[in-house]
Design a protein around this motif. Sequence first.
Motif, PDB file in Angstrom:
ATOM      1  N   GLY A 154       0.787  -1.227   0.000  1.00  0.00           N
ATOM      2  CA  GLY A 154       0.000   0.000   0.000  1.00  0.00           C
ATOM      3  C   GLY A 154       0.819   1.275   0.000  1.00  0.00           C
ATOM      4  N   LEU A 155       2.072   1.239  -0.454  1.00  0.00           N
ATOM      5  CA  LEU A 155       2.899   2.438  -0.487  1.00  0.00           C
ATOM      6  C   LEU A 155       2.421   3.372  -1.591  1.00  0.00           C
ATOM      7  CD1 LEU A 155       5.433   3.881   0.635  1.00  0.00           C
ATOM      8  CD2 LEU A 155       6.736   2.720  -1.159  1.00  0.00           C
ATOM      9  N   PRO A 156       2.081   4.622  -1.284  1.00  0.00           N
ATOM     10  CA  PRO A 156       1.610   5.558  -2.317  1.00  0.00           C
ATOM     11  C   PRO A 156       2.661   5.781  -3.398  1.00  0.00           C
ATOM     12  CG  PRO A 156       1.175   6.407  -0.107  1.00  0.00           C
ATOM     13  CD  PRO A 156       2.069   5.216   0.066  1.00  0.00           C
ATOM     14  N   GLY A 157       2.221   5.733  -4.658  1.00  0.00           N
ATOM     15  CA  GLY A 157       3.121   5.979  -5.774  1.00  0.00           C
ATOM     16  C   GLY A 157       3.894   4.769  -6.255  1.00  0.00           C
ATOM     17  N   ALA A 158       3.797   3.636  -5.544  1.00  0.00           N
ATOM     18  CA  ALA A 158       4.576   2.456  -5.930  1.00  0.00           C
ATOM     19  C   ALA A 158       4.137   1.893  -7.277  1.00  0.00           C
ATOM     20  CB  ALA A 158       4.460   1.379  -4.850  1.00  0.00           C
ATOM     21  N   ALA A 159       2.877   2.113  -7.641  1.00  0.00           N
ATOM     22  CA  ALA A 159       2.380   1.599  -8.915  1.00  0.00           C
ATOM     23  C   ALA A 159       3.048   2.263 -10.111  1.00  0.00           C
ATOM     24  CB  ALA A 159       0.866   1.784  -8.995  1.00  0.00           C
ATOM     25  N   LYS A 160       3.719   3.395  -9.903  1.00  0.00           N
ATOM     26  CA  LYS A 160       4.370   4.096 -11.009  1.00  0.00           C
ATOM     27  C   LYS A 160       5.790   3.580 -11.280  1.00  0.00           C
ATOM     28  CE  LYS A 160       1.844   8.447 -10.305  1.00  0.00           C
ATOM     29  NZ  LYS A 160       1.965   9.921 -10.066  1.00  0.00           N
ATOM     30  N   ILE A 161       6.320   2.741 -10.402  1.00  0.00           N
ATOM     31  CA  ILE A 161       7.708   2.286 -10.557  1.00  0.00           C
ATOM     32  C   ILE A 161       7.898   1.515 -11.853  1.00  0.00           C
ATOM     33  CG2 ILE A 161       9.495   0.777  -9.607  1.00  0.00           C
ATOM     34  CD1 ILE A 161       8.484   1.478  -6.816  1.00  0.00           C
ATOM     35  N   LEU A 162       7.049   0.528 -12.109  1.00  0.00           N
ATOM     36  CA  LEU A 162       7.221  -0.313 -13.292  1.00  0.00           C
ATOM     37  C   LEU A 162       7.004   0.457 -14.595  1.00  0.00           C
ATOM     38  CD1 LEU A 162       7.906  -3.059 -14.391  1.00  0.00           C
ATOM     39  CD2 LEU A 162       5.508  -3.737 -14.120  1.00  0.00           C
ATOM     40  N   PRO A 163       5.928   1.242 -14.755  1.00  0.00           N
ATOM     41  CA  PRO A 163       5.787   1.969 -16.026  1.00  0.00           C
ATOM     42  C   PRO A 163       6.895   2.982 -16.277  1.00  0.00           C
ATOM     43  CG  PRO A 163       4.062   2.604 -14.463  1.00  0.00           C
ATOM     44  CD  PRO A 163       4.730   1.391 -13.906  1.00  0.00           C
ATOM     45  N   ILE A 164       7.391   3.649 -15.224  1.00  0.00           N
ATOM     46  CA  ILE A 164       8.505   4.590 -15.413  1.00  0.00           C
ATOM     47  C   ILE A 164       9.753   3.845 -15.884  1.00  0.00           C
ATOM     48  CG2 ILE A 164      10.082   6.169 -14.214  1.00  0.00           C
ATOM     49  CD1 ILE A 164       7.724   6.927 -12.393  1.00  0.00           C
ATOM     50  N   THR A 165      10.050   2.732 -15.234  1.00  0.00           N
ATOM     51  CA  THR A 165      11.212   1.939 -15.640  1.00  0.00           C
ATOM     52  C   THR A 165      11.052   1.420 -17.066  1.00  0.00           C
ATOM     53  OG1 THR A 165      11.506   1.240 -13.336  1.00  0.00           O
ATOM     54  CG2 THR A 165      12.671  -0.015 -15.025  1.00  0.00           C
ATOM     55  N   PHE A 166       9.866   0.969 -17.402  1.00  0.00           N
ATOM     56  CA  PHE A 166       9.580   0.480 -18.752  1.00  0.00           C
ATOM     57  C   PHE A 166       9.847   1.572 -19.794  1.00  0.00           C
ATOM     58  CE2 PHE A 166       6.456   0.234 -22.224  1.00  0.00           C
ATOM     59  CZ  PHE A 166       6.768  -1.006 -22.763  1.00  0.00           C
ATOM     60  N   LEU A 167       9.373   2.774 -19.550  1.00  0.00           N
ATOM     61  CA  LEU A 167       9.558   3.868 -20.505  1.00  0.00           C
ATOM     62  C   LEU A 167      11.024   4.273 -20.614  1.00  0.00           C
ATOM     63  CD1 LEU A 167       6.442   6.078 -19.645  1.00  0.00           C
ATOM     64  CD2 LEU A 167       6.829   4.754 -21.741  1.00  0.00           C
ATOM     65  N   VAL A 168      11.749   4.260 -19.493  1.00  0.00           N
ATOM     66  CA  VAL A 168      13.175   4.607 -19.541  1.00  0.00           C
ATOM     67  C   VAL A 168      13.952   3.556 -20.336  1.00  0.00           C
ATOM     68  CG1 VAL A 168      15.275   4.885 -18.158  1.00  0.00           C
ATOM     69  CG2 VAL A 168      13.139   5.960 -17.421  1.00  0.00           C
ATOM     70  N   ILE A 169      13.633   2.278 -20.149  1.00  0.00           N
ATOM     71  CA  ILE A 169      14.301   1.224 -20.918  1.00  0.00           C
ATOM     72  C   ILE A 169      14.026   1.400 -22.406  1.00  0.00           C
ATOM     73  CG2 ILE A 169      14.364  -1.254 -21.384  1.00  0.00           C
ATOM     74  CD1 ILE A 169      13.755  -1.721 -18.433  1.00  0.00           C
ATOM     75  N   VAL A 170      12.758   1.550 -22.771  1.00  0.00           N
ATOM     76  CA  VAL A 170      12.399   1.712 -24.179  1.00  0.00           C
ATOM     77  C   VAL A 170      13.060   2.960 -24.766  1.00  0.00           C
ATOM     78  CG1 VAL A 170      10.507   2.130 -25.783  1.00  0.00           C
ATOM     79  CG2 VAL A 170      10.224   0.473 -23.949  1.00  0.00           C
ATOM     80  N   GLY A 171      12.993   4.076 -24.041  1.00  0.00           N
ATOM     81  CA  GLY A 171      13.531   5.330 -24.555  1.00  0.00           C
ATOM     82  C   GLY A 171      15.038   5.294 -24.746  1.00  0.00           C
ATOM     83  N   THR A 172      15.763   4.774 -23.753  1.00  0.00           N
ATOM     84  CA  THR A 172      17.228   4.762 -23.867  1.00  0.00           C
ATOM     85  C   THR A 172      17.700   3.769 -24.925  1.00  0.00           C
ATOM     86  OG1 THR A 172      17.347   3.202 -22.008  1.00  0.00           O
ATOM     87  CG2 THR A 172      17.614   5.542 -21.508  1.00  0.00           C
ATOM     88  N   VAL A 173      17.105   2.588 -24.973  1.00  0.00           N
ATOM     89  CA  VAL A 173      17.515   1.598 -25.971  1.00  0.00           C
ATOM     90  C   VAL A 173      17.243   2.115 -27.376  1.00  0.00           C
ATOM     91  CG1 VAL A 173      17.035  -0.700 -26.908  1.00  0.00           C
ATOM     92  CG2 VAL A 173      17.267  -0.384 -24.444  1.00  0.00           C
ATOM     93  N   LEU A 174      16.068   2.692 -27.596  1.00  0.00           N
ATOM     94  CA  LEU A 174      15.724   3.210 -28.916  1.00  0.00           C
ATOM     95  C   LEU A 174      16.646   4.355 -29.323  1.00  0.00           C
ATOM     96  CD1 LEU A 174      13.775   3.092 -31.302  1.00  0.00           C
ATOM     97  CD2 LEU A 174      12.288   4.698 -30.082  1.00  0.00           C
ATOM     98  N   LEU A 175      16.907   5.263 -28.396  1.00  0.00           N
ATOM     99  CA  LEU A 175      17.752   6.417 -28.707  1.00  0.00           C
ATOM    100  C   LEU A 175      19.176   5.994 -29.042  1.00  0.00           C
ATOM    101  CD1 LEU A 175      18.184   9.486 -28.821  1.00  0.00           C
ATOM    102  CD2 LEU A 175      18.676   9.411 -26.365  1.00  0.00           C
ATOM    103  N   TYR A 176      19.764   5.157 -28.196  1.00  0.00           N
ATOM    104  CA  TYR A 176      21.146   4.748 -28.434  1.00  0.00           C
ATOM    105  C   TYR A 176      21.267   3.840 -29.662  1.00  0.00           C
ATOM    106  CZ  TYR A 176      22.323   6.690 -23.860  1.00  0.00           C
ATOM    107  OH  TYR A 176      22.511   7.534 -22.792  1.00  0.00           O
ATOM    108  N   ALA A 177      20.267   3.000 -29.910  1.00  0.00           N
ATOM    109  CA  ALA A 177      20.319   2.127 -31.082  1.00  0.00           C
ATOM    110  C   ALA A 177      20.316   2.931 -32.378  1.00  0.00           C
ATOM    111  CB  ALA A 177      19.135   1.160 -31.063  1.00  0.00           C
ATOM    112  N   LEU A 178      19.581   4.030 -32.396  1.00  0.00           N
ATOM    113  CA  LEU A 178      19.477   4.845 -33.603  1.00  0.00           C
ATOM    114  C   LEU A 178      20.653   5.798 -33.783  1.00  0.00           C
ATOM    115  CD1 LEU A 178      15.668   5.723 -33.508  1.00  0.00           C
ATOM    116  CD2 LEU A 178      16.798   3.991 -34.914  1.00  0.00           C
ATOM    117  N   THR A 179      21.319   6.160 -32.700  1.00  0.00           N
ATOM    118  CA  THR A 179      22.334   7.221 -32.790  1.00  0.00           C
ATOM    119  C   THR A 179      23.758   6.768 -32.493  1.00  0.00           C
ATOM    120  OG1 THR A 179      21.999   7.860 -30.461  1.00  0.00           O
ATOM    121  CG2 THR A 179      20.607   8.941 -32.123  1.00  0.00           C
TER     122      THR A 179
END
Length: 466
Positions: free
Chosen positions: A362-387
Amino acid sequence: MTGEDILLGIALTVALAAGSQILASRLHVPALIILLPVGFTAGALTDVIHPERLVGPDFPALVSLSVAIILYDAGLGLNLRNLTGRTRSIVVRLLVIGIVVTFFAVSGMGPALFGIPLRVAAMIGVILVVSGPTVVGPLLEYVRPTDRLRRILIWEGTLTDPIGGILGAVVFHAVATSHRIDIGRGYQIGQFLISMGVGLAGGAVGTAILWLTLHKLRLGETLGTLVQLATVILVSAGCDIARDDTGLIAAIFTGLAITNLPGMDMPARRPFLETLVQMIIGLLFISISSAVTPASVVPVLVPSLILIAVLVLVVRPLVAYAAARGSDLTRGEWGFIGWMAPRGIVAASTASAFAASLVEDGLPGAAKILPITFLVIVGTVLLYALTAAPVARKLGVVRSARTRPLVVGGTTWVIALGEALRTAGLDVLMWAGLRRNAKRSARQASNSPTARCSRPPPTPEPAWRA
């Protein structure tokens, strides 16, 4: 779920994992670029591949053992002869400075960007300090930077994963058991040291088992591979039972020790082990990304893009500059290091495990951990792969494809010639002919402080690099 649903979910997960990696190889892009969106889409369209429904509460334990096998395999590729002098100093500084700066940057920005408590921001910060060889390795194979750059980045990515996993476990317990985090307390430092000690002890046990079975019993390639897998799973599971997430340290230490022990006649790295690692990576990313729902991603999308921009444009260049100061790295080399910090499987697995537990508490805000991590993984991998490739060419750190002479033969003087060329800075390809000559020559070359050997492929006339 019914038995039919479970069978369908397993079959669909395997098919998506294999199909995504085949498609990525045809498109010449890192597999994560395909795996993450495919898993996310499949999770949004169907419930049968969702890990909590398919596997249940045992999914984090399976993830931990799977990541241990991946890190053991990565440890087998770490040759201590290539980590000497200034290279070692740069890697150590990248690890220490990178972990500290990334953790405090994300922890400090988290509450303002996402409206989450400091405890949750600290949890996200410690998750995002890792990188990983499963992401960095394929990118470097595509970019082909100089040997020194490749060694630095592979060592950093491989060693950051278990350290980040241990730190994540320490911070997780602090978040789950207290109302505030004070990472400067001696208690937290002591917890980290205890975890490191358990992991290293497990690694020592695993190394002893493999030394006895592979060196003394002289098992062949098939049984040798089987013993390695069984040992890694046994030791990692035992360490995790004794203390959470210490199995990662045990796994990578075992691989690192075995591949660097003098006199070890390791069996060739059979295609089965490579195939198993690739399949595990695919299954984990499909399963973990399927647990991220569109409804959880939309509220954190824009703040996550801001976080990615800060990590890529500010944090990583700052870390690279601080690590390169006083070294003999050229401006192009430290510039490329500053443009290579994608997140990978350990970030995804730790986010999946820790977030689920904190949400249940029941920790407030804990539900945002996985989607934030997911977006950072997708964003960094895509950016570095292209550049990464154009950046490497612009900085002048791409290895020439024409500086790889072929040396034929397996006698002592031929090995010495290959070593001399290698010392001169050339990437030498050696061909020894018969398998027995190849194995003997590989052992001779592996005992040289300047040689770098790859495991011979399963062909009648294997080749390796000096």
